[in-house]
Motif scaffolding. Sequence first.
Motif, short mmCIF file in Angstrom:
data_model
loop_
_atom_site.label_atom_id
_atom_site.label_comp_id
_atom_site.label_asym_id
_atom_site.label_seq_id
_atom_site.Cartn_x
_atom_site.Cartn_y
_atom_site.Cartn_z
N ALA A 115 0.84 -1.20 0.00
CA ALA A 115 0.00 0.00 0.00
C ALA A 115 0.87 1.25 0.00
N ARG A 116 1.94 1.22 0.78
CA ARG A 116 2.87 2.35 0.83
C ARG A 116 3.52 2.54 -0.54
N ALA A 117 3.93 1.45 -1.17
CA ALA A 117 4.56 1.53 -2.50
C ALA A 117 3.58 2.11 -3.52
N ARG A 118 2.32 1.71 -3.44
CA ARG A 118 1.29 2.22 -4.35
C ARG A 118 1.11 3.73 -4.16
N ARG A 119 1.04 4.15 -2.89
CA ARG A 119 0.87 5.58 -2.61
C ARG A 119 2.08 6.38 -3.09
N GLU A 120 3.28 5.86 -2.84
CA GLU A 120 4.50 6.56 -3.25
C GLU A 120 4.60 6.66 -4.78
N ALA A 121 4.24 5.57 -5.46
CA ALA A 121 4.29 5.57 -6.93
C ALA A 121 3.32 6.59 -7.49
N ALA A 122 2.13 6.66 -6.94
CA ALA A 122 1.13 7.63 -7.41
C ALA A 122 1.57 9.05 -7.06
N ALA A 123 2.10 9.23 -5.87
CA ALA A 123 2.54 10.57 -5.45
C ALA A 123 3.61 11.10 -6.40
N GLU A 124 4.50 10.22 -6.83
CA GLU A 124 5.56 10.63 -7.75
C GLU A 124 4.97 11.13 -9.07
N VAL A 125 3.99 10.40 -9.58
CA VAL A 125 3.36 10.80 -10.85
C VAL A 125 2.56 12.08 -10.68
N PHE A 126 1.80 12.18 -9.60
CA PHE A 126 0.92 13.33 -9.41
C PHE A 126 1.62 14.56 -8.83
N ALA A 127 2.90 14.44 -8.49
CA ALA A 127 3.64 15.56 -7.90
C ALA A 127 3.70 16.77 -8.83
N THR A 128 3.59 16.55 -10.11
CA THR A 128 3.65 17.67 -11.05
C THR A 128 2.36 18.50 -11.05
N LEU A 129 1.31 17.98 -10.46
CA LEU A 129 0.05 18.71 -10.39
C LEU A 129 -0.01 19.56 -9.13
N SER A 130 -0.69 20.68 -9.23
CA SER A 130 -0.90 21.52 -8.04
C SER A 130 -1.93 20.82 -7.13
N PRO A 131 -2.00 21.23 -5.87
CA PRO A 131 -3.03 20.65 -4.98
C PRO A 131 -4.44 20.79 -5.55
N ASP A 132 -4.74 21.94 -6.13
CA ASP A 132 -6.07 22.13 -6.73
C ASP A 132 -6.30 21.18 -7.90
N GLN A 133 -5.28 20.98 -8.72
CA GLN A 133 -5.42 20.05 -9.85
C GLN A 133 -5.62 18.62 -9.36
N ARG A 134 -4.90 18.24 -8.29
CA ARG A 134 -5.07 16.89 -7.73
C ARG A 134 -6.48 16.73 -7.17
N ASP A 135 -7.00 17.76 -6.51
CA ASP A 135 -8.38 17.70 -5.99
C ASP A 135 -9.38 17.54 -7.13
N THR A 136 -9.19 18.30 -8.20
CA THR A 136 -10.08 18.20 -9.36
C THR A 136 -10.01 16.81 -9.98
N LEU A 137 -8.78 16.30 -10.14
CA LEU A 137 -8.62 14.96 -10.72
C LEU A 137 -9.28 13.91 -9.83
N ARG A 138 -9.13 14.02 -8.52
CA ARG A 138 -9.76 13.08 -7.58
C ARG A 138 -11.28 13.11 -7.72
N GLU A 139 -11.84 14.30 -7.83
CA GLU A 139 -13.29 14.45 -8.01
C GLU A 139 -13.75 13.82 -9.31
N LEU A 140 -13.01 14.06 -10.39
CA LEU A 140 -13.37 13.50 -11.69
C LEU A 140 -13.30 11.98 -11.68
N LEU A 141 -12.22 11.44 -11.12
CA LEU A 141 -12.08 9.98 -11.08
C LEU A 141 -13.13 9.35 -10.17
N ALA A 142 -13.46 10.03 -9.08
CA ALA A 142 -14.52 9.52 -8.19
C ALA A 142 -15.85 9.49 -8.92
#
Length: 142
Positions: free
Chosen positions: A108-135
């Motif tokens: 689970a930690r590896a999954r979170r770290e892998a995703a965090a690395e990919v999503f690090a280029t997005l701003s917090p607002d962009q990550r929130d928007t992406l989370r809402e869209l995927l949900a």
Amino acid sequence: MDSGPEPDLPELFLRTAKRIRRNQMTRLAPLGLTPGQARALRFLGHASEPFRMAELAERLGIVPRSATTVVDALESAGLATRTPDPGNRRSTLVTPTDAGTAVLERMARARREAAAEVFATLSPDQRDTLRELLAALDAAGA
């Protein structure tokens, strides 16, 4: 008239998902698990009760013999254990061991770290928007 998703949207989505998966697999490599074994261990670890071998095979979308091979490897690694099903002598129940649960936490930690690395280029607002869209997509598929 709506012509559906932009032509590159599915491709971009798949490439991002593959990048997350590659990053995750790199982090999981030291654990020595195949993707199939990791997936089976996730099912076992998140179940409210032990799985019968046939149920595990069905969940994994594989034939029972292949599930036996996966569970053999998990058992050999000390990550899962088999016990007779008290309700059906012909069935075997599979549960994760304490070591299996610890590996699940590392996964689970590896999954979170892998995703965090990919999503690090997005701003917090962009990550929130992406989370809402995927949900929303996830909820529509349920």
